[in-house]
Motif scaffolding. Structure first.
Motif, short mmCIF file in Angstrom:
data_model
loop_
_atom_site.label_atom_id
_atom_site.label_comp_id
_atom_site.label_asym_id
_atom_site.label_seq_id
_atom_site.Cartn_x
_atom_site.Cartn_y
_atom_site.Cartn_z
N PHE A 258 0.96 -1.26 -0.09
CA PHE A 258 0.17 0.22 -0.16
C PHE A 258 0.83 1.29 -0.18
CE2 PHE A 258 -2.47 3.38 2.13
CZ PHE A 258 -3.51 3.56 1.25
N ILE A 259 2.00 1.31 0.98
CA ILE A 259 2.61 2.59 1.17
C ILE A 259 3.74 2.65 -0.49
CG2 ILE A 259 2.70 2.52 3.29
CD1 ILE A 259 5.71 1.60 3.49
N ALA A 260 3.76 1.48 -1.17
CA ALA A 260 4.59 1.69 -2.33
C ALA A 260 3.82 2.29 -3.33
CB ALA A 260 5.01 0.25 -2.80
N ALA A 261 2.43 2.22 -3.31
CA ALA A 261 1.41 2.83 -4.01
C ALA A 261 0.99 3.98 -3.81
CB ALA A 261 0.29 1.89 -4.55
N ASN A 262 1.26 4.54 -2.41
CA ASN A 262 0.69 5.70 -1.93
C ASN A 262 2.04 6.23 -1.11
OD1 ASN A 262 -2.43 5.47 -2.20
ND2 ASN A 262 -1.55 3.27 -1.61
N ASN A 263 2.80 6.84 -1.85
CA ASN A 263 4.02 7.30 -1.24
C ASN A 263 3.79 8.41 -0.03
OD1 ASN A 263 5.42 5.90 -2.84
ND2 ASN A 263 5.48 7.49 -4.68
N SER A 264 2.73 8.98 0.05
CA SER A 264 2.52 10.14 1.12
C SER A 264 1.93 9.45 2.37
CB SER A 264 1.74 11.26 0.65
OG SER A 264 0.47 10.67 0.32
N ALA A 265 1.62 8.18 2.18
CA ALA A 265 1.01 7.72 3.30
C ALA A 265 1.98 7.17 4.61
CB ALA A 265 0.11 6.24 3.15
N GLN A 266 1.69 7.79 5.80
CA GLN A 266 2.27 7.60 6.82
C GLN A 266 1.81 6.90 8.11
OE1 GLN A 266 5.48 11.04 7.33
NE2 GLN A 266 3.69 11.90 6.55
N VAL A 267 0.56 7.16 8.05
CA VAL A 267 -0.40 6.50 9.00
C VAL A 267 -1.49 5.67 8.34
CG1 VAL A 267 -1.60 6.60 11.35
CG2 VAL A 267 0.10 8.22 10.76
N ILE A 268 -1.79 4.35 8.30
CA ILE A 268 -2.49 3.58 7.55
C ILE A 268 -3.22 2.57 8.57
CG2 ILE A 268 -2.98 2.09 5.61
CD1 ILE A 268 0.39 3.13 5.99
N TYR A 269 -4.68 2.54 8.45
CA TYR A 269 -5.53 1.54 9.01
C TYR A 269 -5.93 0.52 7.89
CZ TYR A 269 -5.76 4.70 12.84
OH TYR A 269 -5.43 5.73 13.93
N SER A 270 -6.48 -0.58 8.54
CA SER A 270 -7.14 -1.53 7.58
C SER A 270 -8.38 -2.09 8.25
CB SER A 270 -6.05 -2.66 7.22
OG SER A 270 -6.13 -3.50 8.32
N LYS A 271 -9.15 -3.16 7.70
CA LYS A 271 -9.92 -3.91 8.11
C LYS A 271 -9.57 -4.80 9.27
CE LYS A 271 -13.48 -4.49 4.27
NZ LYS A 271 -14.12 -5.72 3.46
#
Length: 302
Positions: free
Chosen positions: A112-125
């Motif tokens: 996910f972070i490889a495809a969304n370079n600006s992501a620094q805090v991620i949640y999921s199911k």
């Protein structure tokens, strides 16, 4: 795709009954550039000794590993902070000592972070379960407003977090530099997820979401947020009010403050008038007030 070091931080407290499942779920990760940090919060059982024995056998599965202990119980936020502070990874995945990671948990976040370079805090199911980990026990954790919240900019996310929490805490995956920048988890409170999300958002850091299951979350009756066999709800609402007074009420709108105060006093008087005792009539009354909760209705339509 880059393969940064990820530190998995396991927070334990009297976790002997379930810790083997947790540790094995970490060992079985398809992503291999992993550090394992186990931080124990003063367990009275043999959790620490068991973890040491397990690590003696399985430490080669990780780039590095360590166990952190303390003599006294300090609470979840402090335990998280000790683990993250000791971590050497660029990215952090925290997991409680009775939950499990899916085998591709870390790999999914890295993709996910490889495809969304600006992501620094991620949640999921997450999938909740009780008892044994079998399909019929699964309870999917998703919250109304997910799409609206995670598609919003940081300013809108902050305002929405003043109403309620959105991301499911056990799924959070974040950069250690973000944890350091915002001052870590707030040890003034007995819970870590909503205060941390609000603090991150207040610092204009956007929260992201990936629509995959990464965690199996054990629905534990001993949780600080849950009641016991004699009461309908625990006194955790007092901790939420403490958080609201410190961080929410000074920054939210008047209508949100009124609605949150209304919910607090409803629970307060349920307790005071003996309506929190687990009887059929009290449960029906509580359910009626729950589904007519003005704050829930406001969050649904505004």
């Amino acid at each position: 795709m880059e393969y940064p070091l990820v530190s998995i931080v396991v927070i334990t407290y009297n976790s002997l009954e379930f810790i083997l499942d947790t540790l094995n779920s970490i060992k079985e990760q398809t992503y291999k550039n992993l550090e394992l940090i186990i931080t124990d919060d003063g367990s009275k059982d043999a959790t620490v000794e068991y973890c040491r024995t397990w690590l003696d056998v399985n430490k080669e599965a990780f780039v590095s590993s360590k166990i952190i202990t303390t003599d006294k119980n300090t609470g979840i936020p402090a335990n998280c902070n000790r683990g993250v502070n000791a971590a050497g990874g660029e990215w952090i995945k925290i997991i409680a000592g009775d939950d499990l990671l899916t085998s591709d948990c870390v790999e999914n976040f890295i993709r996910f972070i490889a495809a969304n370079n600006s992501a620094q805090v991620i949640y999921s199911k997450a999938l909740g379960f009780q008892g044994n980990i079998i399909d019929k026990n699964y309870i999917e954790h998703s919250f109304a407003g997910y799409n609206k919240f995670f598609s919003s900019d940081t300013s809108k996310q902050y305002k929405m977090l003043l109403r309620r929490n959105y991301g499911h805490g056990p799924t959070i995956f974040f950069k250690k530099s973000i944890w350091k920048a915002v001052g870590g988890f707030d040890e003034k409170f007995k819970f870590e997820d909503h205060p941390f999300a609000l603090k991150v958002s207040k610092n204009k850091i956007r929260l992201y979401y990936t629509d995959v299951i990464t965690v199996y979350y054990r629905e534990n009756i001993a949780s600080i947020t849950r009641s016991d066999d004699k009461r309908i709800f625990s006194n955790f609402y007092c901790e939420i009010e403490k958080f609201n007074k410190a961080e929410v009420y000074p920054n939210c709108s008047l209508i949100i403050k009124i609605l949150k105060k209304t919910e607090f006093y409803k629970l307060h008087y349920f307790d005071k008038w003996g309506l929190n005792r687990r009887t059929k009539i009290n449960k029906l009354l509580f359910l009626a007030t729950y589904y007519l909760n003005p704050l829930n209705l406001y969050n649904k339509y505004f």
